[in-house]
Design a protein around this motif. Structure first.
Motif, PDB file in Angstrom:
ATOM      1  N   ILE A  33     -15.884   6.120   4.324  1.00 32.41           N
ATOM      2  CA  ILE A  33     -15.034   6.908   5.214  1.00 32.41           C
ATOM      3  C   ILE A  33     -14.220   7.802   4.290  1.00 32.41           C
ATOM      4  CG2 ILE A  33     -13.205   6.877   6.949  1.00 32.41           C
ATOM      5  CD1 ILE A  33     -14.086   3.924   7.523  1.00 32.41           C
ATOM      6  N   ALA A  34     -14.294   9.106   4.515  1.00 34.27           N
ATOM      7  CA  ALA A  34     -13.595  10.034   3.634  1.00 34.27           C
ATOM      8  C   ALA A  34     -13.327  11.342   4.370  1.00 34.27           C
ATOM      9  CB  ALA A  34     -14.434  10.312   2.390  1.00 34.27           C
ATOM     10  N   SER A  35     -12.405  12.107   3.830  1.00 30.78           N
ATOM     11  CA  SER A  35     -12.135  13.435   4.376  1.00 30.78           C
ATOM     12  C   SER A  35     -13.375  14.304   4.162  1.00 30.78           C
ATOM     13  CB  SER A  35     -10.935  14.070   3.673  1.00 30.78           C
ATOM     14  OG  SER A  35     -11.269  14.344   2.314  1.00 30.78           O
ATOM     15  N   GLU A  36     -13.472  15.382   4.902  1.00 34.75           N
ATOM     16  CA  GLU A  36     -14.624  16.271   4.761  1.00 34.75           C
ATOM     17  C   GLU A  36     -14.751  16.785   3.332  1.00 34.75           C
ATOM     18  OE1 GLU A  36     -16.555  20.293   6.764  1.00 34.75           O
ATOM     19  OE2 GLU A  36     -14.733  19.450   7.604  1.00 34.75           O
ATOM     20  N   THR A  37     -13.627  17.104   2.715  1.00 35.49           N
ATOM     21  CA  THR A  37     -13.635  17.621   1.347  1.00 35.49           C
ATOM     22  C   THR A  37     -14.215  16.609   0.374  1.00 35.49           C
ATOM     23  OG1 THR A  37     -11.682  18.955   1.836  1.00 35.49           O
ATOM     24  CG2 THR A  37     -12.185  18.581  -0.488  1.00 35.49           C
ATOM     25  N   ALA A  80      -6.352   4.389   3.591  1.00 34.33           N
ATOM     26  CA  ALA A  80      -6.457   5.726   4.190  1.00 34.33           C
ATOM     27  C   ALA A  80      -5.531   5.902   5.389  1.00 34.33           C
ATOM     28  CB  ALA A  80      -7.903   6.002   4.601  1.00 34.33           C
ATOM     29  N   ASN A  81      -5.063   4.802   5.984  1.00 33.97           N
ATOM     30  CA  ASN A  81      -4.146   4.894   7.128  1.00 33.97           C
ATOM     31  C   ASN A  81      -2.690   5.055   6.719  1.00 33.97           C
ATOM     32  OD1 ASN A  81      -6.308   4.665   8.812  1.00 33.97           O
ATOM     33  ND2 ASN A  81      -5.910   2.565   9.425  1.00 33.97           N
ATOM     34  N   ILE A  82      -2.407   4.935   5.439  1.00 33.57           N
ATOM     35  CA  ILE A  82      -1.044   5.157   4.956  1.00 33.57           C
ATOM     36  C   ILE A  82      -0.806   6.668   4.994  1.00 33.57           C
ATOM     37  CG2 ILE A  82       0.508   4.898   2.966  1.00 33.57           C
ATOM     38  CD1 ILE A  82      -0.331   2.223   4.366  1.00 33.57           C
ATOM     39  N   PRO A  83       0.334   7.113   5.531  1.00 32.99           N
ATOM     40  CA  PRO A  83       0.592   8.555   5.648  1.00 32.99           C
ATOM     41  C   PRO A  83       0.329   9.320   4.345  1.00 32.99           C
ATOM     42  CG  PRO A  83       2.295   7.328   6.785  1.00 32.99           C
ATOM     43  CD  PRO A  83       1.442   6.318   6.069  1.00 32.99           C
ATOM     44  N   GLY A  84      -0.440  10.406   4.477  1.00 33.93           N
ATOM     45  CA  GLY A  84      -0.747  11.261   3.343  1.00 33.93           C
ATOM     46  C   GLY A  84      -1.880  10.776   2.463  1.00 33.93           C
ATOM     47  N   MET A  85      -2.547   9.683   2.835  1.00 34.56           N
ATOM     48  CA  MET A  85      -3.568   9.124   1.959  1.00 34.56           C
ATOM     49  C   MET A  85      -5.004   9.356   2.434  1.00 34.56           C
ATOM     50  SD  MET A  85      -2.016   8.193  -0.669  1.00 34.56           S
ATOM     51  CE  MET A  85      -3.400   7.453  -1.526  1.00 34.56           C
ATOM     52  N   ILE A 126       3.080   6.242  -5.599  1.00 38.62           N
ATOM     53  CA  ILE A 126       2.755   6.520  -7.000  1.00 38.62           C
ATOM     54  C   ILE A 126       1.561   7.459  -7.097  1.00 38.62           C
ATOM     55  CG2 ILE A 126       1.932   5.471  -9.159  1.00 38.62           C
ATOM     56  CD1 ILE A 126       3.591   2.936  -8.280  1.00 38.62           C
ATOM     57  N   VAL A 127       0.525   7.209  -6.320  1.00 38.22           N
ATOM     58  CA  VAL A 127      -0.680   8.045  -6.359  1.00 38.22           C
ATOM     59  C   VAL A 127      -0.352   9.481  -5.973  1.00 38.22           C
ATOM     60  CG1 VAL A 127      -2.933   8.444  -5.278  1.00 38.22           C
ATOM     61  CG2 VAL A 127      -2.293   6.139  -5.995  1.00 38.22           C
ATOM     62  N   ARG A 128       0.508   9.662  -4.983  1.00 35.89           N
ATOM     63  CA  ARG A 128       0.855  11.019  -4.531  1.00 35.89           C
ATOM     64  C   ARG A 128       1.569  11.818  -5.617  1.00 35.89           C
ATOM     65  NH1 ARG A 128       1.677   8.460   0.727  1.00 35.89           N
ATOM     66  NH2 ARG A 128       3.841   8.108   0.145  1.00 35.89           N
ATOM     67  N   GLN A 129       2.089  11.159  -6.622  1.00 34.15           N
ATOM     68  CA  GLN A 129       2.735  11.865  -7.742  1.00 34.15           C
ATOM     69  C   GLN A 129       1.710  12.441  -8.713  1.00 34.15           C
ATOM     70  OE1 GLN A 129       5.514   9.111  -9.521  1.00 34.15           O
ATOM     71  NE2 GLN A 129       6.547   8.752  -7.577  1.00 34.15           N
ATOM     72  N   HIS A 130       0.444  12.136  -8.486  1.00 31.57           N
ATOM     73  CA  HIS A 130      -0.635  12.598  -9.353  1.00 31.57           C
ATOM     74  C   HIS A 130      -1.640  13.361  -8.501  1.00 31.57           C
ATOM     75  CE1 HIS A 130       0.952  10.195 -12.636  1.00 31.57           C
ATOM     76  NE2 HIS A 130       1.248   9.315 -11.690  1.00 31.57           N
ATOM     77  N   PRO A 131      -1.476  14.686  -8.421  1.00 35.30           N
ATOM     78  CA  PRO A 131      -2.262  15.498  -7.492  1.00 35.30           C
ATOM     79  C   PRO A 131      -3.776  15.406  -7.648  1.00 35.30           C
ATOM     80  CG  PRO A 131      -0.727  16.863  -8.765  1.00 35.30           C
ATOM     81  CD  PRO A 131      -0.560  15.466  -9.219  1.00 35.30           C
ATOM     82  N   HIS A 132      -4.267  15.028  -8.819  1.00 34.64           N
ATOM     83  CA  HIS A 132      -5.722  14.982  -9.034  1.00 34.64           C
ATOM     84  C   HIS A 132      -6.281  13.559  -8.944  1.00 34.64           C
ATOM     85  CE1 HIS A 132      -5.654  19.182 -10.016  1.00 34.64           C
ATOM     86  NE2 HIS A 132      -4.705  18.969 -10.896  1.00 34.64           N
ATOM     87  N   LEU A 188       0.823  -1.208   0.000  1.00 33.55           N
ATOM     88  CA  LEU A 188       0.000   0.000   0.000  1.00 33.55           C
ATOM     89  C   LEU A 188       0.859   1.259   0.000  1.00 33.55           C
ATOM     90  CD1 LEU A 188      -2.816  -1.078   2.483  1.00 33.55           C
ATOM     91  CD2 LEU A 188      -2.957  -0.933  -0.011  1.00 33.55           C
ATOM     92  N   LYS A 189       1.962   1.232   0.722  1.00 26.96           N
ATOM     93  CA  LYS A 189       2.878   2.380   0.716  1.00 26.96           C
ATOM     94  C   LYS A 189       3.439   2.618  -0.675  1.00 26.96           C
ATOM     95  CE  LYS A 189       4.351   2.290   5.555  1.00 26.96           C
ATOM     96  NZ  LYS A 189       5.462   1.994   6.477  1.00 26.96           N
ATOM     97  N   GLY A 190       3.741   1.545  -1.388  1.00 26.49           N
ATOM     98  CA  GLY A 190       4.243   1.669  -2.759  1.00 26.49           C
ATOM     99  C   GLY A 190       3.197   2.263  -3.685  1.00 26.49           C
ATOM    100  N   ILE A 191       1.961   1.803  -3.547  1.00 26.10           N
ATOM    101  CA  ILE A 191       0.865   2.350  -4.344  1.00 26.10           C
ATOM    102  C   ILE A 191       0.667   3.822  -4.001  1.00 26.10           C
ATOM    103  CG2 ILE A 191      -1.621   2.238  -4.783  1.00 26.10           C
ATOM    104  CD1 ILE A 191      -1.377  -0.833  -4.148  1.00 26.10           C
ATOM    105  N   ALA A 192       0.680   4.130  -2.707  1.00 32.73           N
ATOM    106  CA  ALA A 192       0.487   5.512  -2.254  1.00 32.73           C
ATOM    107  C   ALA A 192       1.563   6.442  -2.810  1.00 32.73           C
ATOM    108  CB  ALA A 192       0.489   5.563  -0.724  1.00 32.73           C
TER     109      ALA A 192
END
Length: 150
Positions: free
Chosen positions: A113-117, A83-88, A54-60, A48-52
């Motif tokens: 379960i999601a952020s307010e946004t 969602a428990n992975i840092p920054g996710m 990669i995902v964090r490299q794509h802001p949208h 999951l950290k590896g996936i995260a």
């Protein structure tokens, strides 16, 4: 794609380089299913950290994480929420279901379960009407935790 000879879910390993190669600035959503049905694959925290990463490299890009089988794992494999992975948390929508957890598939009661946004966007077209079954599921969740159901 490279072929893998897979005899069980534990043999499957996501090729992170391949994932990275197919994601681009047009990628808006990554659908993740863990624990996976029908294979039983449960992505490890490291995967999951590896996936995260990669995902964090794509802001949208947002992760839609189908975790309806979160309490159904085998061989003492631990389920970790994306969602428990840092920054996710801010970019993950986690889908849960009482149908899978409590064998009440006919009730069709689930939650996210999601952020307010993210929740504000999701809740615009989706509304919920309170039912006695929702209250029953809420009580099951409380009792399951205290009675060692999981």
């Amino acid at each position: 794609p490279r072929k893998q000879h897979i005899n069980s879910a534990s043999d499957f390993v996501l090729d992170l380089n391949e994932l990275k190669s197919v994601m681009n600035e047009k990628t808006k959503i990554l659908v993740l299913n863990t624990p996976h049905n029908p294979t039983g694959k449960v992505f490890s925290e490291e995967e999951l950290k590896g996936i995260a990463e990669i995902v964090r490299q794509h802001p949208h890009c947002v992760v839609l994480s189908d975790e309806v089988y979160e309490h159904i794992t085998y061989d003492n494999v631990k389920h970790v929420r994306m969602a428990n992975i840092p920054g996710m948390f801010e970019r993950t929508v986690t889908i849960c279901s009482s149908g899978k957890t409590f064998s009440t598939t006919g009730w069709k009661i689930g939650w996210i379960i999601a952020s307010e946004t993210l929740f504000k966007v999701i809740s615009k077209p989706h509304r919920s009407v309170g039912t006695p079954m929702q209250e029953a599921v809420a009580q099951c969740l409380i009792k399951a935790e205290t009675n060692g159901y999981y």
